[in-house]
Scaffold this motif. Structure first.
Motif, PDB file in Angstrom:
ATOM      1  N   UNK A  10       0.873  -1.176   0.000  1.00 48.10           N
ATOM      2  CA  UNK A  10       0.000   0.000   0.000  1.00 48.10           C
ATOM      3  C   UNK A  10       0.910   1.225   0.000  1.00 48.10           C
ATOM      4  N   UNK A  11       0.775   2.058  -1.004  1.00 49.03           N
ATOM      5  CA  UNK A  11       1.547   3.304  -1.057  1.00 49.03           C
ATOM      6  C   UNK A  11       0.778   4.451  -0.404  1.00 49.03           C
ATOM      7  N   UNK A  12      -0.547   4.490  -0.643  1.00 45.90           N
ATOM      8  CA  UNK A  12      -1.353   5.583  -0.099  1.00 45.90           C
ATOM      9  C   UNK A  12      -2.827   5.208  -0.179  1.00 45.90           C
ATOM     10  N   UNK A  13      -3.585   5.645   0.822  1.00 46.43           N
ATOM     11  CA  UNK A  13      -5.044   5.484   0.822  1.00 46.43           C
ATOM     12  C   UNK A  13      -5.635   6.874   0.984  1.00 46.43           C
ATOM     13  N   UNK A  14      -6.637   7.193   0.151  1.00 48.68           N
ATOM     14  CA  UNK A  14      -7.174   8.554   0.151  1.00 48.68           C
ATOM     15  C   UNK A  14      -8.609   8.572  -0.364  1.00 48.68           C
ATOM     16  N   UNK A  15      -9.326   9.640   0.001  1.00 45.59           N
ATOM     17  CA  UNK A  15     -10.661   9.873  -0.538  1.00 45.59           C
ATOM     18  C   UNK A  15     -10.488  10.599  -1.860  1.00 45.59           C
ATOM     19  N   UNK A  16     -11.027  10.019  -2.920  1.00 44.91           N
ATOM     20  CA  UNK A  16     -10.909  10.625  -4.247  1.00 44.91           C
ATOM     21  C   UNK A  16     -12.077  11.562  -4.530  1.00 44.91           C
ATOM     22  N   UNK A  17     -13.272  11.166  -4.098  1.00 45.64           N
ATOM     23  CA  UNK A  17     -14.457  11.990  -4.323  1.00 45.64           C
ATOM     24  C   UNK A  17     -15.461  11.667  -3.227  1.00 45.64           C
ATOM     25  N   UNK A  18     -16.259  12.670  -2.883  1.00 49.22           N
ATOM     26  CA  UNK A  18     -17.205  12.498  -1.788  1.00 49.22           C
ATOM     27  C   UNK A  18     -18.433  13.367  -2.057  1.00 49.22           C
ATOM     28  N   UNK A  19     -19.609  12.832  -1.713  1.00 48.06           N
ATOM     29  CA  UNK A  19     -20.839  13.590  -1.916  1.00 48.06           C
ATOM     30  C   UNK A  19     -21.850  13.205  -0.845  1.00 48.06           C
ATOM     31  N   UNK A  20     -22.521  14.208  -0.286  1.00 45.54           N
ATOM     32  CA  UNK A  20     -23.616  13.980   0.650  1.00 45.54           C
ATOM     33  C   UNK A  20     -24.745  14.921   0.277  1.00 45.54           C
ATOM     34  N   UNK A  21     -25.949  14.374   0.176  1.00 47.05           N
ATOM     35  CA  UNK A  21     -27.126  15.184  -0.119  1.00 47.05           C
ATOM     36  C   UNK A  21     -28.240  14.801   0.843  1.00 47.05           C
ATOM     37  N   UNK A  22     -28.936  15.805   1.319  1.00 43.69           N
ATOM     38  CA  UNK A  22     -30.135  15.598   2.122  1.00 43.69           C
ATOM     39  C   UNK A  22     -31.201  16.530   1.555  1.00 43.69           C
ATOM     40  N   UNK A  23     -31.780  16.147   0.414  1.00 32.26           N
ATOM     41  CA  UNK A  23     -32.634  17.070  -0.333  1.00 32.26           C
ATOM     42  C   UNK A  23     -33.930  17.467   0.370  1.00 32.26           C
ATOM     43  N   UNK A  24     -34.387  16.686   1.328  1.00 31.56           N
ATOM     44  CA  UNK A  24     -35.649  17.003   1.994  1.00 31.56           C
ATOM     45  C   UNK A  24     -35.476  17.498   3.419  1.00 31.56           C
ATOM     46  N   UNK A  25     -34.242  17.832   3.794  1.00 31.17           N
ATOM     47  CA  UNK A  25     -34.014  18.391   5.129  1.00 31.17           C
ATOM     48  C   UNK A  25     -34.631  19.786   5.166  1.00 31.17           C
ATOM     49  N   UNK A  26     -35.218  20.192   6.231  1.00 30.03           N
ATOM     50  CA  UNK A  26     -35.293  19.553   7.540  1.00 30.03           C
ATOM     51  C   UNK A  26     -36.490  18.613   7.711  1.00 30.03           C
ATOM     52  N   UNK A  27     -37.343  18.498   6.688  1.00 32.00           N
ATOM     53  CA  UNK A  27     -38.526  17.645   6.830  1.00 32.00           C
ATOM     54  C   UNK A  27     -38.171  16.185   7.080  1.00 32.00           C
ATOM     55  N   UNK A  28     -37.057  15.725   6.529  1.00 29.13           N
ATOM     56  CA  UNK A  28     -36.685  14.321   6.713  1.00 29.13           C
ATOM     57  C   UNK A  28     -36.333  14.000   8.166  1.00 29.13           C
TER      58      UNK A  28
END
Length: 149
Positions: A10-28
């Motif tokens: 293992x040379x390196x471990x990393x996050x390449x891309x990340x996404x979080x959506x909560x489209x109905x907040x705050x109702x959800x």
């Protein structure tokens, strides 16, 4: 005959891309219906150009929590690793890249998913361990069945 030693590091471990959506907040946050959680996994590998012996493996984890037509949250994490792979017999490479590398990456992706969901205002979602070897064997069997039809 002088055989070169096999190398897998293992040379390196990393996050390449990340996404979080909560489209109905705050109702959800006030919904009483328990959501259905769907988890998807995908792996991809690429030999890194100009860097001899390095292969990038990316595990994509997609999680969607929905109740009816209402989406509580959607998460996508691309957890990647750079692996030094040298002198490994070609017939062992598919299993190495589809089983061993994702097995190494999954705990990191699972931690990121739990953290993102928690920071999004929901109870952290702890994904169950995944048997990548069983998934690989299943895919191999399906491919063999498909090619023999």
């Amino acid at each position: 005959m002088d055989e070169q030693e096999a190398v897998f590091m293992i040379e390196r471990i990393y996050v390449k891309d990340i996404s979080f959506e909560s489209p109905n907040a705050p109702l959800s946050f006030v919904q009483t219906e328990a959501p259905t959680v769907d988890v998807g996994l995908n792996t991809a590998s690429t030999v890194v150009e100009g860097m001899e012996g390095l292969t990038e493996v990316t595990l994509t984890v997609t999680v969607k929590a929905k109740a009816g037509e209402s989406t509580y949250f959607a998460v996508e994490v691309q957890q990647s690793g750079l692996f030094r792979v040298q002198n490994i017999p070609e017939e062992h490479m598919p299993a190495l890249l589809a089983v061993h590398c994702p097995t190494i990456l999954f705990p990191y992706a699972r931690e990121v998913v739990a953290d993102l969901v928690g920071r999004g205002g929901f109870q952290p979602l702890h994904l169950h361990p995944v048997n990548f070897e069983a998934l690989y064997q299943q895919a191999q069997t399906q491919q063999q069945n498909y090619t023999t039809q």
